[in-house]
Design an enzyme around this catalytic site. Structure first.
Site, PDB file in Angstrom:
ATOM      1  N   ASN A   1      37.307  42.426  15.243  1.00 41.28           N
ATOM      2  CA  ASN A   1      38.291  43.357  14.936  1.00 41.28           C
ATOM      3  C   ASN A   1      39.447  42.920  14.472  1.00 41.28           C
ATOM      4  O   ASN A   1      39.920  42.803  13.071  1.00 41.28           O
ATOM      5  CB  ASN A   1      38.664  44.191  16.157  1.00 41.28           C
ATOM      6  CG  ASN A   1      39.502  45.403  15.941  1.00 41.28           C
ATOM      7  OD1 ASN A   1      39.986  46.047  16.925  1.00 41.28           O
ATOM      8  ND2 ASN A   1      39.960  45.721  14.758  1.00 41.28           N
ATOM      9  N   THR A   2      40.197  41.979  15.336  1.00 39.00           N
ATOM     10  CA  THR A   2      41.559  41.471  14.724  1.00 39.00           C
ATOM     11  C   THR A   2      41.342  40.472  13.586  1.00 39.00           C
ATOM     12  O   THR A   2      42.060  40.536  12.580  1.00 39.00           O
ATOM     13  CB  THR A   2      42.091  40.577  15.684  1.00 39.00           C
ATOM     14  OG1 THR A   2      42.199  41.286  17.083  1.00 39.00           O
ATOM     15  CG2 THR A   2      43.620  40.189  15.541  1.00 39.00           C
TER      16      THR A   2
ATOM     17  N   LYS B   1      30.938  50.803  25.393  1.00 40.26           N
ATOM     18  CA  LYS B   1      31.282  49.351  25.644  1.00 40.26           C
ATOM     19  C   LYS B   1      32.211  49.535  26.485  1.00 40.26           C
ATOM     20  O   LYS B   1      33.353  50.114  26.875  1.00 40.26           O
ATOM     21  CB  LYS B   1      32.051  48.910  24.326  1.00 40.26           C
ATOM     22  CG  LYS B   1      32.340  47.274  24.622  1.00 40.26           C
ATOM     23  CD  LYS B   1      33.277  46.831  23.496  1.00 40.26           C
ATOM     24  CE  LYS B   1      33.766  45.594  23.959  1.00 40.26           C
ATOM     25  NZ  LYS B   1      34.755  45.005  23.034  1.00 40.26           N
TER      26      LYS B   1
ATOM     27  N   GLY C   1      41.659  38.457  20.520  1.00 38.81           N
ATOM     28  CA  GLY C   1      42.792  38.408  19.375  1.00 38.81           C
ATOM     29  C   GLY C   1      43.329  37.187  19.208  1.00 38.81           C
ATOM     30  O   GLY C   1      44.323  36.978  18.271  1.00 38.81           O
TER      31      GLY C   1
ATOM     32  N   ALA D   1      35.160  39.098  20.868  1.00 37.34           N
ATOM     33  CA  ALA D   1      36.452  38.546  21.236  1.00 37.34           C
ATOM     34  C   ALA D   1      36.650  37.130  20.862  1.00 37.34           C
ATOM     35  O   ALA D   1      35.769  36.150  21.270  1.00 37.34           O
ATOM     36  CB  ALA D   1      37.052  38.819  22.834  1.00 37.34           C
ATOM     37  N   GLY D   2      37.813  36.829  20.047  1.00 36.23           N
ATOM     38  CA  GLY D   2      38.267  35.454  19.685  1.00 36.23           C
ATOM     39  C   GLY D   2      37.542  34.771  18.255  1.00 36.23           C
ATOM     40  O   GLY D   2      38.177  33.771  18.065  1.00 36.23           O
TER      41      GLY D   2
END
Length: 258
Positions: free
Chosen positions: A210-211, A101, A162, A188-189
């Site tokens: 992830n986050t 990635k 995040g 993301a987001g």
């Protein structure tokens, strides 16, 4: 009988359309539990931040067996093409990883992708035989350029890394999905399960989280919720939603009324 709905990225076949990150957890044990609960077949690993091969320190591999789950090395923390290329070449030398990635960040405040450096890196990596999944902006023109350069998957952001703000530009994302011949994976987001379901209902091939899992009050339960949301969103997309109407439409037939 429902046909298996598998996701093909490069030469990899995934049963789950949910990819999860391995950062920000309390420890590797929690990471492993969350990954198991998510049902993911692939995890991202920050080569510059997570210990993979130094046996003197705790190893992620002791908790997530790379023979049972696909490791996707990433270039988190890289702000130049040279840093990203060096990092991924190191991953190839250390573990033989060729599916990677790529993310080249523009600045430390927004963590938006530097698309000039990203395009440059993608071109080099593809020539070197890497299968590249690319974190990118939600610009349809640049996303198409990445595909033309040979990217194995396009990974547009939903909102800043995040942030948990969810999908901010459905129009651009929909255009990217419609024009792409390679998988489109929202990266993301994403903040909660409903965000993931929306991404899948738009027609995304997958989501990377992830986050939203790692920083939830109950990460394992949140991982399970994302697993279910991705499945539900994908099924909803495949089923084909009803046509939108601006006026009410009775669900019962008009004939035979008493």
């Amino acid at each position: 009988m429902v046909k298996k709905d598998l996701l093909k990225i490069g030469n990899k076949i995934l049963r789950s359309r949910l990819i999860v990150g391995t950062g920000k957890y309390k420890n590797f044990a929690e990471t492993a539990s969350a990954v198991k609960a998510s049902g993911a077949d692939m995890v991202t690993v920050a080569v510059r931040r997570v210990n993979i091969l130094d046996k003197k320190k705790p190893l992620l591999m002791d908790y997530l067996n790379p023979k049972k789950i696909i490791y996707l090395p990433n270039t988190a923390g890289c702000f130049t093409s040279n840093d990203a290329l060096r990092t991924l070449r190191l991953a190839r030398e250390m573990g033989g990883w060729k599916m990677v990635k790529l993310e080249v960040l523009g600045d430390k405040k927004t963590l938006f992708p530097n698309m000039v450096e990203t395009l440059k890196s993608t071109k080099v990596l593809v020539k070197e035989g890497f299968q590249v999944l690319v974190y990118c902006s939600d610009d349809p023109l640049l996303a198409k350029k990445l595909e033309d350069l040979g990217a194995s998957a396009i990974m547009p952001l939903a909102s800043p890394i995040g942030s948990g703000l969810g999908i901010q530009n459905k129009v651009n994302l929909s255009i990217i999905i419609k024009q792409s011949k390679v998988p489109v994976i929202v990266d993301a987001g994403i903040g909660t399960a409903s965000d993931a379901a929306i991404a899948m209902e738009l027609g995304c091939d997958g989501v990377l989280i992830n986050t939203a899992i790692a920083k939830a009050k109950k990460p394992i339960l949140m991982a399970t919720s994302f697993k279910n949301a991705v499945i539900a969103g994908r099924q909803s997309y495949l089923a084909g939603r009803m046509q939108k109407n601006y006026f009410g439409a009775a669900s019962s037939p008009k004939k035979g009324l008493i």
